[in-house]
Design a protein around this motif. Structure first.
Motif, PDB file in Angstrom:
ATOM      1  N   SER A   1       1.041  -1.054  -0.035  1.00 56.92           N
ATOM      2  CA  SER A   1      -0.140   0.011   0.046  1.00 56.92           C
ATOM      3  C   SER A   1       0.809   1.151  -0.082  1.00 56.92           C
ATOM      4  CB  SER A   1      -0.857  -0.017   1.163  1.00 56.92           C
ATOM      5  OG  SER A   1      -0.018   0.196   2.256  1.00 56.92           O
ATOM      6  N   LYS A   2       2.071   1.119   0.897  1.00 58.80           N
ATOM      7  CA  LYS A   2       2.902   2.369   0.769  1.00 58.80           C
ATOM      8  C   LYS A   2       3.599   2.812  -0.664  1.00 58.80           C
ATOM      9  CE  LYS A   2       4.159   1.847   5.393  1.00 58.80           C
ATOM     10  NZ  LYS A   2       5.427   1.692   6.530  1.00 58.80           N
ATOM     11  N   ILE A   3       3.677   1.749  -1.462  1.00 56.51           N
ATOM     12  CA  ILE A   3       4.182   1.627  -2.788  1.00 56.51           C
ATOM     13  C   ILE A   3       3.353   2.444  -3.623  1.00 56.51           C
ATOM     14  CG2 ILE A   3       4.930   0.441  -4.935  1.00 56.51           C
ATOM     15  CD1 ILE A   3       6.277  -1.591  -2.996  1.00 56.51           C
ATOM     16  N   ALA A   4       1.951   1.961  -3.469  1.00 57.50           N
ATOM     17  CA  ALA A   4       0.914   2.632  -4.185  1.00 57.50           C
ATOM     18  C   ALA A   4       0.807   4.169  -3.925  1.00 57.50           C
ATOM     19  CB  ALA A   4      -0.403   1.877  -4.120  1.00 57.50           C
ATOM     20  N   ASP A   5       0.794   4.285  -2.585  1.00 57.01           N
ATOM     21  CA  ASP A   5       0.634   5.686  -2.129  1.00 57.01           C
ATOM     22  C   ASP A   5       1.903   6.732  -2.524  1.00 57.01           C
ATOM     23  OD1 ASP A   5      -1.759   5.160  -1.069  1.00 57.01           O
ATOM     24  OD2 ASP A   5      -0.836   4.808   0.989  1.00 57.01           O
ATOM     25  N   CYS A   6       2.963   6.163  -2.244  1.00 59.31           N
ATOM     26  CA  CYS A   6       4.143   6.861  -2.414  1.00 59.31           C
ATOM     27  C   CYS A   6       5.106   6.969  -3.625  1.00 59.31           C
ATOM     28  CB  CYS A   6       5.199   6.577  -1.304  1.00 59.31           C
ATOM     29  SG  CYS A   6       4.602   6.892   0.391  1.00 59.31           S
TER      30      CYS A   6
END
Length: 130
Positions: free
Chosen positions: A45-50
């Motif tokens: 999820s962090k990859i998608a967000d950041c």
């Protein structure tokens, strides 16, 4: 080369608190924006967000290991071209070959030196232009 690190978003995925902290400290000092994750699930999820420019991922992690995480990143059309650098305490040929199969761009053996970390970063990092 250091100037080129200024706006880089770098993700470090490792279940070792020490490795995450060390990499984060070293990278932050050169102006990188560092995002950390404790395992593959945490990172997705962090990859998608950041949308990091470069991802360092440990191989041996609980739940979702580095190979699985790398394969998921590389199979996603949005992140297919994001460089993924595997981190491992083993420097065996099998591990390197398996990393290549799942799409890893490079491989660093832990404990890595500050220079090795920056060399890998400089080799693959291209800040995304909005």
């Amino acid at each position: 080369m250091e100037e080129s690190r200024k706006d880089l978003k770098v993700m470090v995925i490792d279940d070792s608190n020490t490795i995450r902290r060390t990499a984060e400290t070293l990278l932050s000092k050169t102006g990188c924006d560092v995002i950390t994750a404790v395992d593959g699930f945490d990172s997705l999820s962090k990859i998608a967000d950041c949308q990091p420019d470069v991802i360092f991922v440990d191989i041996m992690m609980p739940r979702l290991d580095g190979y699985q995480t790398c394969a998921l990143i590389k199979n996603n059309s949005q992140f297919r071209h994001t460089p993924v650098i595997m981190l491992s305490s083993k420097d065996g040929l099998f591990d390197k070959a398996k990393g290549r199969i799942v799409g890893a761009d490079d491989y660093l053996t832990k404990p890595f030196s500050k220079n090795e970390l920056f060399e890998a970063l400089d080799r693959y990092a291209q800040p995304q232009t909005a």
